[in-house]
Design a protein around this motif. Structure first.
Motif, PDB file in Angstrom:
ATOM      1  N   THR A  45      -7.783  -2.308   0.538  1.00 20.28           N
ATOM      2  CA  THR A  45      -7.850  -0.821   0.273  1.00 20.28           C
ATOM      3  C   THR A  45      -8.587  -0.733  -1.092  1.00 20.28           C
ATOM      4  OG1 THR A  45      -6.302  -0.266   1.797  1.00 20.28           O
ATOM      5  CG2 THR A  45      -6.878   1.423   0.574  1.00 20.28           C
TER       6      THR A  45
ATOM      7  N   ALA B 100      -9.784  -1.819   5.584  1.00 14.94           N
ATOM      8  CA  ALA B 100      -8.699  -1.420   4.689  1.00 14.94           C
ATOM      9  C   ALA B 100      -7.323  -1.282   5.331  1.00 14.94           C
ATOM     10  CB  ALA B 100      -9.322  -0.231   3.856  1.00 14.94           C
TER      11      ALA B 100
ATOM     12  N   LEU C 287       0.655  -1.261   0.045  1.00 15.41           N
ATOM     13  CA  LEU C 287       0.032  -0.288   0.114  1.00 15.41           C
ATOM     14  C   LEU C 287       0.783   1.436  -0.062  1.00 15.41           C
ATOM     15  CD1 LEU C 287      -2.689   1.365   0.247  1.00 15.41           C
ATOM     16  CD2 LEU C 287      -2.616   0.984   2.440  1.00 15.41           C
TER      17      LEU C 287
END
Ligand code: CTP
Length: 419
Positions: free
Chosen positions: A113, A107, A68
């Motif tokens: 996410t 998330a 991420l």
């Protein structure tokens, strides 16, 4: 049908989570690429315990997205763009853990996410031990995800890598590929058309716990939505309470009252085709109580006052963005065809499927077969008794012919059609 590249121009985002079945996803990437699709992949931490990022990126011919907060990934393509640029997101294999996150809006890594930030259709191919699959918590999550419009492919039954046997194996790569192809149905005759279908009964409240409903099972409307989807249309199904699964690939909106059904339908317009198969209550209770009505000793039973519900079929037929083809149903206990033609004129629709109900040969409500007559302004075409799926297929054939003829006449695409 373009057999060589049925997915040309389509973009799939494949989310690979942890599970031994991840090896099948490598084969799926190969099939998707061969089918002409653009494939981008997110590999979770768990997934990378089973297959390497290198194999995923080599087969997909794109960098694999794993982290991420990786500046490199973010600078190339952030999680929002990853989902926006895909036409479809497939989670395969989907672990019980990732499904739990999806069902609860968690998330905490790139996969979850991206899924939360997505505005695209999501398919899930679960893979887990049979006990995990059967757990009440997993089943609750599945129910929630289905309500949210997620489509499930599998799992299959068989021997697991852990040695146990049961439901939980991820389906084969070929099956996933087929499901994706039929989702896109690129060369299907109604590809690019938008269709709206109403189905099931409406429930009109008397008080918070009581309602007035009817016996419509939704089988015919749901079968039509599925058949339109198989023919490639982009279908939205607005349905009252029924005990039926969502048709695969169909955007399904659940409502209870006629007023909610009308609002949901109006939000779908403009579209090219509308089929009103719902058994909408003609009246609703004007004086519905806000609190549960109590039975008090010696008191008179309550009086219900009714007021007329909006007519959804007539509203769609008279709408400023009227679909090119508006189809209704008419269940009649006597003189089905002439009542249907009168109804067709009164409601302003193009076709009506009329059926004589209440006979032992044709109970219609809840049954699996149906005897209908297709009534247009100038023709009457009685069909034999058919399974509701066959009625749906036959109706869609007629719809395809009508749209072809109309398009040839107009020599232009209707504004509702997707580009
Ligand atoms: N319909 C609708 N909205 C309503 C009532 C009916 O969209 N409020 C649609 C149904 O989905 C169906 C068609 O109209 O496609 C005919 O439904 P039917 O119940 O037979 O018509 P009614 O107008 O209720 O006529 P009747 O007096 O025969 O009950």
């Amino acid at each position: 049908m373009t057999m060589t590249a049925p997915l040309a121009g389509r973009s799939v985002l494949l989310v690979i989570s942890g599970g031994i079945a991840a090896y099948k996803s490598l084969e799926l990437i190969r099939l998707l690429r061969k089918g002409g699709a653009e494939v981008r992949c997110i590999l979770t931490k768990g997934g990378s315990e089973f297959i390497t990022p290198l194999s995923v990126s080599a087969l997909s011919e794109h960098p694999v997205y794993t982290d991420l907060f990786s500046l490199k990934d973010e600078s190339e393509m952030g999680h929002i763009r990853l989902s926006r640029e895909a036409d479809l997101i497939l989670v395969a294999p989907s672990s019980a853990d990732l499904m739990a996150k999806m069902a609860n809006g968690i998330a905490d890594d790139l996969a979850s996410t991206t899924l939360l930030a997505s505005n695209k259709p999501i398919m899930v191919a679960p893979a887990m031990n049979p006990e995990m699959w059967a757990k009440a918590s997993t089943q609750r999550n599945i129910e929630t995800l289905k309500q949210d419009g997620v489509t499930f492919i599998g799992p299959a039954s068989g021997e697991m890598a852990c040695g146990e046997t049961g439901l939980g194996r991820m389906v084969e790569a070929e099956d996933l590929f087929d499901a994706i192809c039929s989702y896109f149905a690129v060369s299907a005759p109604l590809a690019g058309y938008r269709a709206l279908v109403t189905s099931g009964p409406t429930y009109e409240p008397i008080d918070p716990v009581r309602f007035i409903g009817n016996r419509s099972s939704g089988k015919q409307g749901h079968a039509i939505a599925a058949a339109l989807r198989r023919a490639g249309a982009d279908v939205t199904l607005v349905t009252g309470p029924v005990a039926l699964p969502h048709p695969v690939g169909v955007r399904t909106i659940h409502i209870e009252t006629a007023a909610e059904m009308l609002a949901a339908c109006e939000a779908v317009l403009p579209c090219d085709i509308a089929v009103c198969a719902a058994a909408v209550a003609d009246w609703r209770v004007e004086n519905a109580a806000d609190h549960k009505m109590k039975k008090r000793a010696g008191a008179m039973p309550p009086t219900l006052n009714f007021t007329e519900n909006p007519d959804i079929l007539a509203t769609i037929s008279a709408h400023k963005t009227r679909p090119q083809l508006v189809i209704g149903f008419a269940a009649e206990t006597e003189d089905a065809v002439s009542s249907a033609r009168e109804k067709l004129v009164r409601k302003g629709c193009d076709w009506i499927l009329a059926n004589q109900v209440g006979t032992t040969e044709n109970p219609a409500f809840g049954a699996d077969s149906n005897q209908v007559t297709l009534v247009t302004r100038s023709t009457t075409d009685p069909w034999p008794t058919l399974a509701k799926n066959e009625v749906a297929e036959r109706l869609v054939e007629r719809i395809v012919n009508f749209m072809k003829e109309t398009d040839q006449t107009n020599d232009q695409r209707s504004p509702a059609k997707a580009s």
